[in-house]
Design a protein around this motif. Sequence first.
Motif, PDB file in Angstrom:
ATOM      1  N   LYS A   1       0.856  -1.171   0.000  1.00 22.42           N
ATOM      2  CA  LYS A   1       0.000   0.000   0.000  1.00 22.42           C
ATOM      3  C   LYS A   1       0.896   1.225   0.000  1.00 22.42           C
ATOM      4  CE  LYS A   1      -2.066   1.663   3.609  1.00 22.42           C
ATOM      5  NZ  LYS A   1      -1.320   2.934   3.736  1.00 22.42           N
TER       6      LYS A   1
ATOM      7  N   LEU B   1      -4.697  -5.858  -7.559  1.00 22.46           N
ATOM      8  CA  LEU B   1      -5.442  -5.221  -6.480  1.00 22.46           C
ATOM      9  C   LEU B   1      -6.097  -6.253  -5.567  1.00 22.46           C
ATOM     10  CD1 LEU B   1      -6.807  -2.325  -5.650  1.00 22.46           C
ATOM     11  CD2 LEU B   1      -8.761  -3.223  -6.913  1.00 22.46           C
TER      12      LEU B   1
ATOM     13  N   THR C   1      -4.815   4.097  -3.904  1.00 25.01           N
ATOM     14  CA  THR C   1      -3.623   3.285  -3.617  1.00 25.01           C
ATOM     15  C   THR C   1      -3.079   3.462  -2.202  1.00 25.01           C
ATOM     16  OG1 THR C   1      -2.234   4.991  -4.654  1.00 25.01           O
ATOM     17  CG2 THR C   1      -2.949   3.143  -6.041  1.00 25.01           C
TER      18      THR C   1
ATOM     19  N   HIS D   1      -1.876  -3.292  -3.538  1.00 27.03           N
ATOM     20  CA  HIS D   1      -1.890  -3.235  -4.997  1.00 27.03           C
ATOM     21  C   HIS D   1      -0.463  -3.291  -5.541  1.00 27.03           C
ATOM     22  CE1 HIS D   1      -0.758   0.799  -3.843  1.00 27.03           C
ATOM     23  NE2 HIS D   1      -0.239   0.934  -5.045  1.00 27.03           N
TER      24      HIS D   1
END
Length: 291
Positions: A177, A208, A264, A269
């Motif tokens: 992250k 993701l 984000t 991700h």
Amino acid sequence: MKKLKPGIKIYSDKQNGSLQINSGVIHHLEQAPNELIFKSQKFIQQYEPEAYLPKRDWRPLKAEEYNILKGDHLNKKNFNSVFIGELPDPLKVLFDKLNLETAQSQDEVFEKFKNNHELVNDINVKVNEFIESISLGPYKFMSLATNYANSEIVSLDKRKLPAGYTINDLRFIGVHKDSSQNMSLHTAHRFGNRITFNLGKESRYLLLINLTMLQVYHMIKKEIDIKEHNINNKNITSYFMQLFPDYPMLKIEQKPYHYYIAPTDNCFHDGSTFGSTSLDIVMTYLGKFLI
């Protein structure tokens, strides 16, 4: 494999690219190494010690899985939504004139922007018009960057690299992250999202996990003592990957001249160019975007 939970919603359609799912993540040492491509040469991709990667068992979504993920415009916020879309035609025409597809390196991409002042000014006008149409407030340019072809994941921290580093010095972060200054797990949703344009000539992918940080926090809380382990913004990724390696990841195609918008700071991700053979080129802005 863990069952998908309702969480972050995906707003896309079949024309905007494929959506796939896998069975979770794996520590990089437990998966066969990947080969990056740089100017027709191949290099073994290397990772930071605790890096986790998506498993490679990608498949199409089942109908019930898609129904959990698809955007329904209910409770739609910038921090719980991912959007995939296509850039406006006038902007695509301008980017075409830069001939970025002939660039073989980041330096060559930068040179094309530096040597075409009037064209870049026109691009900036059209980019700002487009972004202002989907922005909830102030936004800022983050970066123009490149990534290697056939890169399983693309994120790395160049601040750790030695002077005069080579491709063999690169250590990729793994699924992660983002983290803005002064952010906590309970405020990650306040830090907006990002929009990233694919300016390369091949598809790239957004990887993701469809859970917000608060969802992740409460999942971990059911497994271990949060206070004893001091779960925080910096270590939550490592704890989640170890505790829930079989929670599925999503692989969202981003075609050339398409964009993604994603929170984000508020989800796990990475990007991927796995399967490509040409330079990946991306332009990113930070703000609070909603479509």
